[in-house]
Motif scaffolding. Structure first.
Motif, PDB file in Angstrom:
ATOM      1  N   HIS A  77       0.858  -1.270  -0.024  1.00  0.00           N
ATOM      2  CA  HIS A  77       0.066  -0.170   0.122  1.00  0.00           C
ATOM      3  C   HIS A  77       0.791   1.197   0.114  1.00  0.00           C
ATOM      4  O   HIS A  77       0.493   2.203  -0.813  1.00  0.00           O
ATOM      5  CB  HIS A  77      -0.994  -0.019   1.223  1.00  0.00           C
ATOM      6  CG  HIS A  77      -1.780   1.190   1.341  1.00  0.00           C
ATOM      7  ND1 HIS A  77      -2.874   1.617   0.355  1.00  0.00           N
ATOM      8  CD2 HIS A  77      -1.663   2.209   2.294  1.00  0.00           C
ATOM      9  CE1 HIS A  77      -3.277   2.779   0.881  1.00  0.00           C
ATOM     10  NE2 HIS A  77      -2.639   3.229   1.852  1.00  0.00           N
ATOM     11  N   ASP A 106       2.653   1.580  -3.411  1.00  0.00           N
ATOM     12  CA  ASP A 106       1.811   2.052  -4.436  1.00  0.00           C
ATOM     13  C   ASP A 106       1.282   3.520  -4.285  1.00  0.00           C
ATOM     14  O   ASP A 106       1.195   4.504  -5.381  1.00  0.00           O
ATOM     15  CB  ASP A 106       0.663   1.208  -4.690  1.00  0.00           C
ATOM     16  CG  ASP A 106       0.682  -0.371  -5.040  1.00  0.00           C
ATOM     17  OD1 ASP A 106       1.895  -0.394  -5.556  1.00  0.00           O
ATOM     18  OD2 ASP A 106      -0.244  -1.042  -4.744  1.00  0.00           O
ATOM     19  N   ARG A 107       1.429   4.123  -3.038  1.00  0.00           N
ATOM     20  CA  ARG A 107       1.149   5.406  -2.880  1.00  0.00           C
ATOM     21  C   ARG A 107       2.443   6.142  -3.538  1.00  0.00           C
ATOM     22  O   ARG A 107       2.185   7.275  -3.854  1.00  0.00           O
ATOM     23  CB  ARG A 107       1.118   5.783  -1.317  1.00  0.00           C
ATOM     24  CG  ARG A 107       0.601   7.184  -0.821  1.00  0.00           C
ATOM     25  CD  ARG A 107       0.458   7.413   0.530  1.00  0.00           C
ATOM     26  NE  ARG A 107       1.929   7.472   1.068  1.00  0.00           N
ATOM     27  CZ  ARG A 107       2.803   8.497   1.281  1.00  0.00           C
ATOM     28  NH1 ARG A 107       2.332   9.592   0.573  1.00  0.00           N
ATOM     29  NH2 ARG A 107       3.790   8.406   1.720  1.00  0.00           N
TER      30      ARG A 107
END
Length: 222
Positions: free
Chosen positions: A111, A114-115
């Motif tokens: 997460h 991907d940010r």
């Protein structure tokens, strides 16, 4: 007499400071395998690199050499990484798994990755989606990253691959695990590493500015 005494005191202070630095480095190196992975620092180190090197394999190899320099200089890694010796060359284990293989590493960190980054399905290029946070890394971390980036940003991916696969720590990886010994990475031997040490020293002497005494074009032709 006063001037001579002052110079002697300054020299003594420098010697004592250097001895303390070496003691701290040896302590860090003795405990380097206990260093824990720092996700925030890892993401920022990769952002720092990919702002100027967006070929994925080259970016990961730049991280390797930056950490190689950091181990030589300070006795620990920038963000608690481990390194593997793959057939294609040395790679930072956690970042490599995030980019290419997934598994528990992806489940734990995907997460945040991907940010911070955008990658096509081929995974051949990597583009940062966030700006580098200068407060996340200390001066020594940034100096080592900057030296490695400066050296490799104008090279072709194939040349960086050749240099990485000829690195002495990579060539002496532990065959039973393919893991690269961090203590061996902390040794200055041959190849690119002495140039990185020279760049880091020059950066300190010039207040953070690299004047470019290393001929990157000549190195790329070797």
């Amino acid at each position: 007499m006063c001037r001579i005494g002052a110079v002697a005191k300054t020299d003594r202070e420098r010697t004592e400071s250097r001895m303390l630095f070496e003691t701290e480095r040896e302590h860090n190196l003795a405990n380097v395998h206990k260093q824990e992975f720092d996700l925030k620092k890892a993401m920022n180190a990769l952002v720092c690199v990919t702002e100027r090197i967006q070929d994925t394999a080259s970016a990961l190899r730049t991280i390797y050499f930056a950490d190689r320099l950091h181990l030589i200089e300070y006795g620990n890694t920038i963000y608690g990484e481990r390194y593997l010796a793959l057939q294609s060359g040395p790679v930072p284990e956690t970042l490599w798994k995030l980019v290419y293989t997934g598994g528990w590493v992806a489940a734990k960190y995907q997460h945040e990755f991907d940010r911070c980054f955008e990658m096509p399905c081929t995974r051949r290029t990597i583009k940062p989606l966030v700006s580098f946070d200068w407060n996340s890394l200390v001066v020594g971390d940034k100096s080592c990253l900057e030296a490695a980036i400066w050296l490799f940003e104008t090279m072709t991916p194939s040349k960086i691959r050749v240099l990485a696969r000829s690195d002495s720590a990579y060539l002496n990886a532990m065959p039973e695990t393919d893991e690269i010994d961090l203590r061996r990475m902390a040794m200055t031997t041959y190849g690119v590493t002495p140039l990185l040490v020279g760049l880091a020293n020059e950066r300190r002497r010039n207040g953070g500015y690299l004047t470019g005494w290393v001929d990157r074009g000549a190195l790329a032709c070797k």
